[in-house]
Write a protein that holds these residues in place. Sequence first.
Motif, mmCIF file in Angstrom:
data_model
loop_
_atom_site.group_PDB
_atom_site.id
_atom_site.type_symbol
_atom_site.label_atom_id
_atom_site.label_comp_id
_atom_site.label_asym_id
_atom_site.label_seq_id
_atom_site.Cartn_x
_atom_site.Cartn_y
_atom_site.Cartn_z
ATOM 1 N N ASN A 170 0.822 -1.211 0.000
ATOM 2 C CA ASN A 170 0.000 0.000 0.000
ATOM 3 C C ASN A 170 0.858 1.264 0.000
ATOM 4 O OD1 ASN A 170 -2.306 -1.508 -0.031
ATOM 5 N ND2 ASN A 170 -2.853 -1.155 2.112
ATOM 6 N N TYR A 171 1.993 1.215 0.688
ATOM 7 C CA TYR A 171 2.902 2.369 0.694
ATOM 8 C C TYR A 171 3.365 2.693 -0.726
ATOM 9 C CZ TYR A 171 7.168 5.082 1.472
ATOM 10 O OH TYR A 171 8.151 6.049 1.416
ATOM 11 N N LEU A 172 3.746 1.680 -1.471
ATOM 12 C CA LEU A 172 4.208 1.900 -2.840
ATOM 13 C C LEU A 172 3.058 2.352 -3.734
ATOM 14 C CD1 LEU A 172 6.618 -1.150 -3.228
ATOM 15 C CD2 LEU A 172 7.261 1.262 -2.958
ATOM 16 N N ALA A 173 1.867 1.777 -3.519
ATOM 17 C CA ALA A 173 0.710 2.202 -4.310
ATOM 18 C C ALA A 173 0.357 3.656 -4.008
ATOM 19 C CB ALA A 173 -0.479 1.290 -4.033
ATOM 20 N N ALA A 174 0.414 4.046 -2.732
ATOM 21 C CA ALA A 174 0.137 5.436 -2.362
ATOM 22 C C ALA A 174 1.200 6.384 -2.898
ATOM 23 C CB ALA A 174 0.048 5.558 -0.835
ATOM 24 N N SER A 175 2.401 5.851 -3.157
ATOM 25 C CA SER A 175 3.485 6.633 -3.745
ATOM 26 C C SER A 175 3.394 6.661 -5.275
ATOM 27 C CB SER A 175 4.840 6.059 -3.317
ATOM 28 O OG SER A 175 4.970 6.058 -1.913
ATOM 29 N N ASN A 176 2.265 6.203 -5.790
ATOM 30 C CA ASN A 176 1.930 6.288 -7.216
ATOM 31 C C ASN A 176 2.641 5.244 -8.076
ATOM 32 O OD1 ASN A 176 0.175 7.468 -9.015
ATOM 33 N ND2 ASN A 176 1.660 8.988 -9.728
ATOM 34 N N PHE A 177 2.837 4.043 -7.516
ATOM 35 C CA PHE A 177 3.318 2.922 -8.304
ATOM 36 C C PHE A 177 2.154 1.982 -8.607
ATOM 37 C CE2 PHE A 177 7.216 4.181 -6.001
ATOM 38 C CZ PHE A 177 8.048 4.382 -7.091
ATOM 39 N N ASP A 178 2.281 1.249 -9.692
ATOM 40 C CA ASP A 178 1.331 0.199 -10.050
ATOM 41 C C ASP A 178 1.891 -1.095 -9.469
ATOM 42 O OD1 ASP A 178 -0.769 -1.119 -11.173
ATOM 43 O OD2 ASP A 178 -0.320 -0.602 -13.246
ATOM 44 N N VAL A 179 1.306 -1.573 -8.368
ATOM 45 C CA VAL A 179 1.906 -2.628 -7.547
ATOM 46 C C VAL A 179 1.192 -3.951 -7.767
ATOM 47 C CG1 VAL A 179 2.490 -3.323 -5.194
ATOM 48 C CG2 VAL A 179 2.527 -0.890 -5.829
ATOM 49 N N TYR A 180 1.974 -4.982 -8.065
ATOM 50 C CA TYR A 180 1.446 -6.339 -8.220
ATOM 51 C C TYR A 180 2.093 -7.219 -7.156
ATOM 52 C CZ TYR A 180 -0.421 -4.981 -12.792
ATOM 53 O OH TYR A 180 -1.124 -4.365 -13.808
ATOM 54 N N ASN A 181 1.262 -7.824 -6.318
ATOM 55 C CA ASN A 181 1.719 -8.652 -5.208
ATOM 56 C C ASN A 181 1.418 -10.110 -5.546
ATOM 57 O OD1 ASN A 181 2.518 -9.650 -2.742
ATOM 58 N ND2 ASN A 181 1.106 -8.421 -1.519
ATOM 59 N N LEU A 182 2.462 -10.879 -5.837
ATOM 60 C CA LEU A 182 2.333 -12.226 -6.398
ATOM 61 C C LEU A 182 2.353 -13.310 -5.329
ATOM 62 C CD1 LEU A 182 2.530 -14.275 -8.845
ATOM 63 C CD2 LEU A 182 5.013 -13.963 -8.699
ATOM 64 N N ASP A 183 1.471 -14.303 -5.487
ATOM 65 C CA ASP A 183 1.590 -15.570 -4.767
ATOM 66 C C ASP A 183 2.250 -16.563 -5.713
ATOM 67 O OD1 ASP A 183 0.491 -15.456 -2.111
ATOM 68 O OD2 ASP A 183 -1.501 -15.195 -2.985
ATOM 69 N N LEU A 184 3.482 -16.980 -5.426
ATOM 70 C CA LEU A 184 4.141 -17.990 -6.244
ATOM 71 C C LEU A 184 3.353 -19.300 -6.200
ATOM 72 C CD1 LEU A 184 7.788 -17.260 -5.067
ATOM 73 C CD2 LEU A 184 6.928 -16.877 -7.390
ATOM 74 N N ARG A 185 3.567 -20.156 -7.182
ATOM 75 C CA ARG A 185 2.835 -21.420 -7.231
ATOM 76 C C ARG A 185 3.033 -22.209 -5.931
ATOM 77 N NH1 ARG A 185 5.051 -24.826 -12.071
ATOM 78 N NH2 ARG A 185 5.039 -22.761 -13.042
ATOM 79 N N GLY A 186 1.956 -22.840 -5.494
ATOM 80 C CA GLY A 186 2.008 -23.598 -4.249
ATOM 81 C C GLY A 186 1.820 -22.751 -3.012
ATOM 82 N N HIS A 187 1.579 -21.444 -3.178
ATOM 83 C CA HIS A 187 1.460 -20.534 -2.035
ATOM 84 C C HIS A 187 0.176 -19.706 -2.150
ATOM 85 C CE1 HIS A 187 5.755 -21.417 -2.357
ATOM 86 N NE2 HIS A 187 5.857 -21.144 -1.073
ATOM 87 N N GLY A 188 -0.417 -19.412 -0.999
ATOM 88 C CA GLY A 188 -1.519 -18.473 -0.930
ATOM 89 C C GLY A 188 -2.645 -18.764 -1.901
ATOM 90 N N ARG A 189 -3.132 -17.697 -2.534
ATOM 91 C CA ARG A 189 -4.271 -17.824 -3.434
ATOM 92 C C ARG A 189 -3.934 -18.641 -4.680
ATOM 93 N NH1 ARG A 189 -6.642 -12.709 -3.370
ATOM 94 N NH2 ARG A 189 -8.425 -13.342 -2.117
ATOM 95 N N SER A 190 -2.681 -18.634 -5.123
ATOM 96 C CA SER A 190 -2.302 -19.460 -6.282
ATOM 97 C C SER A 190 -2.536 -20.934 -5.976
ATOM 98 C CB SER A 190 -0.830 -19.220 -6.655
ATOM 99 O OG SER A 190 -0.633 -17.906 -7.151
ATOM 100 N N ARG A 191 -2.196 -21.352 -4.747
ATOM 101 C CA ARG A 191 -2.449 -22.742 -4.361
ATOM 102 C C ARG A 191 -3.950 -23.019 -4.346
ATOM 103 N NH1 ARG A 191 -0.348 -22.583 0.284
ATOM 104 N NH2 ARG A 191 -2.221 -22.461 1.556
ATOM 105 N N HIS A 192 -4.734 -22.068 -3.858
ATOM 106 C CA HIS A 192 -6.181 -22.259 -3.812
ATOM 107 C C HIS A 192 -6.780 -22.362 -5.215
ATOM 108 C CE1 HIS A 192 -5.995 -20.124 0.342
ATOM 109 N NE2 HIS A 192 -5.674 -21.396 0.418
ATOM 110 N N LEU A 193 -6.134 -21.718 -6.185
ATOM 111 C CA LEU A 193 -6.606 -21.790 -7.573
ATOM 112 C C LEU A 193 -6.137 -23.062 -8.276
ATOM 113 C CD1 LEU A 193 -6.099 -18.093 -8.768
ATOM 114 C CD2 LEU A 193 -8.252 -19.224 -8.160
ATOM 115 N N GLY A 194 -5.279 -23.848 -7.632
ATOM 116 C CA GLY A 194 -4.861 -25.120 -8.195
ATOM 117 C C GLY A 194 -3.399 -25.224 -8.563
ATOM 118 N N ALA A 195 -2.594 -24.191 -8.282
ATOM 119 C CA ALA A 195 -1.159 -24.231 -8.612
ATOM 120 C C ALA A 195 -0.409 -24.982 -7.515
ATOM 121 C CB ALA A 195 -0.614 -22.818 -8.763
#
Length: 347
Positions: free
Chosen positions: A78-103
Amino acid sequence: MILHQAKVEQAINSDDRGRFVKELCVARVRGGGGSEVPLAMIRKRSAEESGTRASVLLIHGYGQNRYAWHLPSRSLANYLAASNFDVYNLDLRGHGRSRHLGARRPADVSEFVREDIPAAVEEIQRLSGPRPVFLIGHSLGGLVSYAAAPSLGDAAGGVVSIGSPYHFCRGSWPLTLAGYVMLGLDRRVSLGHGALALKSWGEVVRLMRVFVESPVFPLPIRGFLPGSMEPAVLSQHMSLAMDSGSITVLRNMFLAAAEARQSGHRLGGLSGFAEDFEAMDRPLLVIAGTADDLAPPASVEPAYERSRSSDKTYRAFPQGHIDLIMGRGATRIIWPLIERWVTRRAA
């Protein structure tokens, strides 16, 4: 592909809040036989600004997930987004939401390098335009960034690594000893290829925080500097950011460290990518913590020393491993450093 979009108000740090456009994006790694590996990313932009300075990709460390960068009470994303960056926060395969999606968990850490990061960068450029993407990685995420950046060519704007052990285990006798024990045990009784439940360890730390932070705590490794994070921040990190790690990936990292003591092997468990990284001429910022018991400066600084980049910077701060990105001191010193560094290179 964007699955969901909403406007949200969230914390940046403590009482400092901001309004953001939040999107759930999915990048897809295309495998053989038409199979696909879905990778989830949370995209954040300031809701108050019409344009952004640069695209950045946040890559978490071993056994963690996207919450390593974003907690309810403190968020570098959020700090970087508030500083006017386009921020993408990745879940690598086997982790977090990527794992829930089947990775599923990777068979080898090189899958992150050869497949996950290129697919994520391709999707970012499709959504945000063809400008270069800055890779910001913590711990193993920094090593993955080192290894992936050369193959990205002009799509990589630069690399920021935070607490990333280029020579894994160097400067840490507890990690070296743990490696000997794990490899010796694995030779006698196979540890398999399953998951290492770091989330359970996170719960232990959360529930026994006072003991873990006390001088009588018997283990030589905590993963953070005691007192560096408020109790609520530490509790949130242990509850949300701790995930499951691949035993295969950890075994390979310890094997690489054992080889390094004889052959000079480097770049964690990604030795085959070291030469291309060292020859790469892209902006490089290497950040280490002088109190980091998982990636001490002796293991981190060689990435800076061996890089032949014409624009490279090394900084060390009195922080531990997790608090390099979530500690009180990080919000005052390290976050602004990253913001200024990326802004200048993006310009």
